[in-house]
Write a protein that holds these residues in place. Sequence first.
Motif, PDB file in Angstrom:
ATOM      1  N   VAL A  70     -25.616  -3.219  81.895  1.00 34.50           N
ATOM      2  CA  VAL A  70     -24.572  -4.202  81.603  1.00 34.50           C
ATOM      3  C   VAL A  70     -23.307  -3.467  81.177  1.00 34.50           C
ATOM      4  O   VAL A  70     -23.365  -2.375  80.600  1.00 34.50           O
ATOM      5  N   ARG A  71     -22.165  -4.066  81.485  1.00 32.91           N
ATOM      6  CA  ARG A  71     -20.873  -3.500  81.119  1.00 32.91           C
ATOM      7  C   ARG A  71     -20.208  -4.370  80.066  1.00 32.91           C
ATOM      8  O   ARG A  71     -20.260  -5.601  80.153  1.00 32.91           O
ATOM      9  N   VAL A  72     -19.602  -3.717  79.103  1.00 34.48           N
ATOM     10  CA  VAL A  72     -19.043  -4.384  77.928  1.00 34.48           C
ATOM     11  C   VAL A  72     -17.550  -4.103  77.840  1.00 34.48           C
ATOM     12  O   VAL A  72     -17.123  -2.943  77.944  1.00 34.48           O
ATOM     13  N   ARG A  73     -16.757  -5.154  77.682  1.00 36.10           N
ATOM     14  CA  ARG A  73     -15.339  -5.003  77.344  1.00 36.10           C
ATOM     15  C   ARG A  73     -15.184  -5.352  75.873  1.00 36.10           C
ATOM     16  O   ARG A  73     -15.659  -6.391  75.417  1.00 36.10           O
ATOM     17  N   TYR A  74     -14.517  -4.463  75.126  1.00 36.67           N
ATOM     18  CA  TYR A  74     -14.333  -4.716  73.703  1.00 36.67           C
ATOM     19  C   TYR A  74     -12.913  -4.347  73.293  1.00 36.67           C
ATOM     20  O   TYR A  74     -12.180  -3.682  74.029  1.00 36.67           O
ATOM     21  N   GLU A  98      -7.032  -3.894  73.826  1.00 35.14           N
ATOM     22  CA  GLU A  98      -7.716  -5.110  74.224  1.00 35.14           C
ATOM     23  C   GLU A  98      -8.576  -4.868  75.463  1.00 35.14           C
ATOM     24  O   GLU A  98      -9.128  -5.812  76.023  1.00 35.14           O
ATOM     25  N   ALA A  99      -8.707  -3.618  75.874  1.00 33.93           N
ATOM     26  CA  ALA A  99      -9.392  -3.332  77.136  1.00 33.93           C
ATOM     27  C   ALA A  99     -10.124  -1.993  77.083  1.00 33.93           C
ATOM     28  O   ALA A  99      -9.783  -1.048  77.785  1.00 33.93           O
ATOM     29  N   GLU A 100     -11.140  -1.899  76.210  1.00 32.37           N
ATOM     30  CA  GLU A 100     -12.032  -0.738  76.174  1.00 32.37           C
ATOM     31  C   GLU A 100     -13.336  -1.109  76.876  1.00 32.37           C
ATOM     32  O   GLU A 100     -13.777  -2.273  76.817  1.00 32.37           O
ATOM     33  N   TYR A 101     -13.977  -0.122  77.500  1.00 34.99           N
ATOM     34  CA  TYR A 101     -15.168  -0.413  78.304  1.00 34.99           C
ATOM     35  C   TYR A 101     -16.285   0.597  78.058  1.00 34.99           C
ATOM     36  O   TYR A 101     -16.032   1.782  77.781  1.00 34.99           O
ATOM     37  N   LEU A 102     -17.509   0.115  78.185  1.00 35.43           N
ATOM     38  CA  LEU A 102     -18.682   0.974  78.172  1.00 35.43           C
ATOM     39  C   LEU A 102     -19.804   0.295  78.943  1.00 35.43           C
ATOM     40  O   LEU A 102     -19.720  -0.892  79.276  1.00 35.43           O
ATOM     41  N   GLU A 103     -20.851   1.070  79.240  1.00 34.27           N
ATOM     42  CA  GLU A 103     -22.002   0.545  79.992  1.00 34.27           C
ATOM     43  C   GLU A 103     -23.285   0.864  79.238  1.00 34.27           C
ATOM     44  O   GLU A 103     -23.460   1.973  78.727  1.00 34.27           O
ATOM     45  N   VAL A 156      -3.253  -3.109  76.879  1.00 38.82           N
ATOM     46  CA  VAL A 156      -3.412  -4.526  77.200  1.00 38.82           C
ATOM     47  C   VAL A 156      -4.430  -4.719  78.323  1.00 38.82           C
ATOM     48  O   VAL A 156      -5.218  -5.667  78.303  1.00 38.82           O
ATOM     49  N   GLU A 157      -4.389  -3.837  79.314  1.00 37.23           N
ATOM     50  CA  GLU A 157      -5.289  -3.936  80.462  1.00 37.23           C
ATOM     51  C   GLU A 157      -5.720  -2.537  80.884  1.00 37.23           C
ATOM     52  O   GLU A 157      -4.985  -1.567  80.676  1.00 37.23           O
ATOM     53  N   GLN A 158      -6.896  -2.458  81.503  1.00 38.45           N
ATOM     54  CA  GLN A 158      -7.393  -1.207  82.068  1.00 38.45           C
ATOM     55  C   GLN A 158      -8.274  -1.563  83.259  1.00 38.45           C
ATOM     56  O   GLN A 158      -9.137  -2.440  83.158  1.00 38.45           O
ATOM     57  N   GLY A 159      -8.041  -0.910  84.403  1.00 39.05           N
ATOM     58  CA  GLY A 159      -8.839  -1.247  85.575  1.00 39.05           C
ATOM     59  C   GLY A 159      -8.290  -0.643  86.837  1.00 39.05           C
ATOM     60  O   GLY A 159      -7.525   0.335  86.798  1.00 39.05           O
TER      61      GLY A 159
END
Length: 235
Positions: free
Chosen positions: A16-20, A74-79, A218-221
């Motif tokens: 699963v991927r999490v945005r925090y 507002e746009a950190e990610y992990l799996e 603000v955003e990451q992708g």
Amino acid sequence: MSRQPPEQQAPPVQRVRVRYAKRGRLRFTSHRDFSRAFERAVFRARVPMAYSSGFNPHPRISYAGAAPTGSASEAEYLELALARVVEPDDIHRDLDEALPDGLDVLRVVDAATAGGTSLADLLQASRWTIDAAVEAGALADAVAGFLAEDSVLVERMTKKGLRELDCRAAVVALTADGTRLDLVLRHTVPAVRPDDVLGGVCRVAGLEPGGPALLTRVEQGPLSEADATVGDPFS
């Protein structure tokens, strides 16, 4: 006497991927401190983690594109790799309750929806806001001068000593509104940070900031070069 081989762990059955978000005073949390806090939260929330094999098994958590210490996001990610299938909404609720205020889970999705694309490959660029301690009129003129340059070199102290970076090359888009910069920054190697860009803008115009800037991702992708926008890695 021969040493026994380490126990081999079963492979994950779900990812699963999490945005925090990192907010308020928690923006000063280093990546190492955050990873420790997150592992404790995973344990408290009883998330059924898959573990690595070896003599020191650890929960299989993959971090990607972490923001620099001191910046809000507002746009950190992990799996997360899991030992059994769990509803993403359940992980969202349990993790958010286990984390301290200021480290807030925003969204959790099944990684299978990404069609095999790795999380790191999806995080190609970030959009930042930079609240700078400079005069509004001076900042707009400085941005115009910065964008007119083909290359702007800045220096940053790294673990290997002082390093020179071209901060202009990583900038996809940059605008000024009062004392706020809106920046779309391509992820490069070595990484160019938003404070590097602010330093470059001030250097071109000969400005001296009156204090530290507030940096917020603000955003990451994925990056759309056509319109200089940053997409949603979960879409």
